[in-house]
Design an enzyme around this catalytic site. Structure first.
Site, mmCIF file in Angstrom:
data_model
loop_
_atom_site.group_PDB
_atom_site.id
_atom_site.type_symbol
_atom_site.label_atom_id
_atom_site.label_comp_id
_atom_site.label_asym_id
_atom_site.label_seq_id
_atom_site.Cartn_x
_atom_site.Cartn_y
_atom_site.Cartn_z
ATOM 1 N N SER A 165 0.818 -1.209 0.000
ATOM 2 C CA SER A 165 0.000 0.000 0.000
ATOM 3 C C SER A 165 0.849 1.254 0.000
ATOM 4 O O SER A 165 2.054 1.228 0.297
ATOM 5 C CB SER A 165 -0.949 0.027 1.203
ATOM 6 O OG SER A 165 -0.361 0.666 2.316
ATOM 7 N N VAL A 166 0.187 2.370 -0.287
ATOM 8 C CA VAL A 166 0.813 3.690 -0.299
ATOM 9 C C VAL A 166 1.322 4.086 1.081
ATOM 10 O O VAL A 166 2.216 4.935 1.213
ATOM 11 C CB VAL A 166 -0.207 4.730 -0.837
ATOM 12 C CG1 VAL A 166 -1.345 4.951 0.162
ATOM 13 C CG2 VAL A 166 0.459 6.044 -1.206
ATOM 14 N N LYS A 167 0.775 3.471 2.132
ATOM 15 C CA LYS A 167 1.107 3.866 3.508
ATOM 16 C C LYS A 167 2.534 3.475 3.915
ATOM 17 O O LYS A 167 3.057 3.999 4.897
ATOM 18 C CB LYS A 167 0.106 3.245 4.480
ATOM 19 C CG LYS A 167 -1.309 3.766 4.318
ATOM 20 C CD LYS A 167 -1.432 5.242 4.637
ATOM 21 C CE LYS A 167 -2.879 5.698 4.670
ATOM 22 N NZ LYS A 167 -3.024 7.115 5.049
ATOM 23 N N ASP A 168 3.168 2.586 3.162
ATOM 24 C CA ASP A 168 4.574 2.274 3.449
ATOM 25 C C ASP A 168 5.435 3.521 3.348
ATOM 26 O O ASP A 168 6.429 3.683 4.066
ATOM 27 C CB ASP A 168 5.103 1.228 2.456
ATOM 28 C CG ASP A 168 4.497 -0.138 2.659
ATOM 29 O OD1 ASP A 168 3.672 -0.300 3.571
ATOM 30 O OD2 ASP A 168 4.847 -1.048 1.892
ATOM 31 N N ALA A 192 5.069 5.599 6.565
ATOM 32 C CA ALA A 192 5.637 4.857 7.698
ATOM 33 C C ALA A 192 7.147 5.011 7.722
ATOM 34 O O ALA A 192 7.739 5.321 8.775
ATOM 35 C CB ALA A 192 5.246 3.382 7.613
#
Length: 359
Positions: A42-45, A48
């Site tokens: 996902s884009v959230k890596d 993070a």
């Protein structure tokens, strides 16, 4: 061939592909940036890694630190990957609406998981309650670092420095320039970071935010929705409207049916937020004189028991269009050695022959 020192080296630089069959009937050039090519799918890596790296550089983390965050799943997965590589224990606070596949991934990646639950409507957004728990836990536990994806400026900064710049690099390297970019909106980090960088490059490129019907980020009535990740009932500080040209809403039914269509027609397996973005782009593309880019936030493997389950959708009141249903065809072989009749009918199913396609 590139050798990376660890898995974090593979974050970012996700591919852009042309959408062919879905957009063909409108003869429009629609492209998709596939964020599920990140290691946590996902884009959230991106946020993070950037949040934790910046916190280390600022001296906010040490060997005794615990990373604690509220998440609908994807940020938690990204933080768990970063935590394992960098050696921090982490706690992820989810709620009962989080897909079971994401819970399994968080467990596999070694996160300590807290699940917020309630007897209220299954589809009610519980983000604010998760944040409430995190804030209390931060005051009680020692050596806690809260990334706070809703307010931490290093979240949109990740997209300003990387995602937005990657889009610009693509345009300059290929000569394919976008007139509009469709982006899912939840915590605000993705759209705020990308939009700022894109507007610096070319203010004429439209930035269009997409949220679930029932979310109130762009106004409207508060209501339940099933899309996981996008949307909120409050405005996160990281959602900066200045560079957003338009905010639109998409229903669960439209988003989830588009997920099915992307998989069945383009071979692209994505989550509900991606379906919402693509539905909005195809719906609006005739109003845009030029190429369109969709930033697709995550992959569909985390939603096999929900978006890609006919039973789950039926239970939730979401109607699946007939062309988006792909059944398993059962063959009972007890006492059967001649499969010819079944095979002939199977051919009709494969070729979509309505007269011969019933098994």
């Amino acid at each position: 061939m590139i050798l990376y020192n660890d898995i974090l080296g593979t974050v970012g630089n996700t591919p852009i592909v042309r959408i062919n069959k879905l957009a063909d009937h409108k003869r429009k050039n629609i492209f998709a940036k596939l964020e599920f090519f990140n290691p946590g799918k996902s884009v959230k890596d991106r946020i993070a890694l950037n949040i934790i790296s910046e916190a280390e550089a600022e001296g906010k983390l040490n060997k005794d630190s615990i990373i604690l965050e509220s998440s609908s799943g994807n940020t938690g997965i990204g933080l768990s990957i970063v935590s394992r590589v960098k050696g921090y224990p982490n706690i992820i606070v989810v709620d009962k609406n989080c897909p079971n596949e994401k819970i399994k991934l968080l467990k596999a990646l070694g996160a300590t998981i807290v699940m917020i639950t309630t007897e209220k409507n299954d589809s009610e957004d519980l983000t604010e309650r998760r944040i409430e728990f995190v804030n209390q836990a931060r005051d009680i536990l020692d050596h806690v670092f809260v990334p706070n994806q809703y307010e931490n400026p290093n979240a949109p900064l990740a997209h300003y420095k990387h995602t937005g710049q990657e889009i610009i690099n693509f345009m300059e390297e290929t000569g394919i320039y976008f007139k509009a970019i469709f982006i899912s909106v939840g915590t605000g980090g993705t759209i705020s970071g990308i939009s700022k960088r894109i507007k610096e490059f070319d203010p004429s490129i439209q930035i269009i935010g997409v949220e679930p019907l029932g979310s109130t980020l762009f106004g409207g009535e508060k209501g339940p929705y099933l899309q996981q990740g996008p949307g909120n009932y409050f405005q996160p500080k990281n959602l900066i409207y200045h560079d957003i040209d338009l905010g639109i809403k998409v229903s669960d039914q439209d988003a989830f049916n588009m997920c099915r269509r992307l998989a069945l027609q383009e071979g692209i397996l994505v989550g509900g937020s991606s379906g919402g973005v693509m539905h909005s782009a195809i719906d609006m593309c005739n109003e845009i004189a030029g190429n369109v880019l969709c930033v697709l936030p995550d992959g569909g493997e985390k939603y096999l028991d929900s978006i890609y389950s006919d039973k789950w959708l039926m239970e939730k009141g979401v109607v699946v269009e007939q062309q988006n249903i792909n059944d398993v065809h059962i063959l009972n072989i007890d006492g059967l050695t001649d499969y010819s009749e079944f095979i002939r009918k199977l051919r009709g199913v494969v070729l979509k022959d309505e007269d011969q396609g019933t098994l």
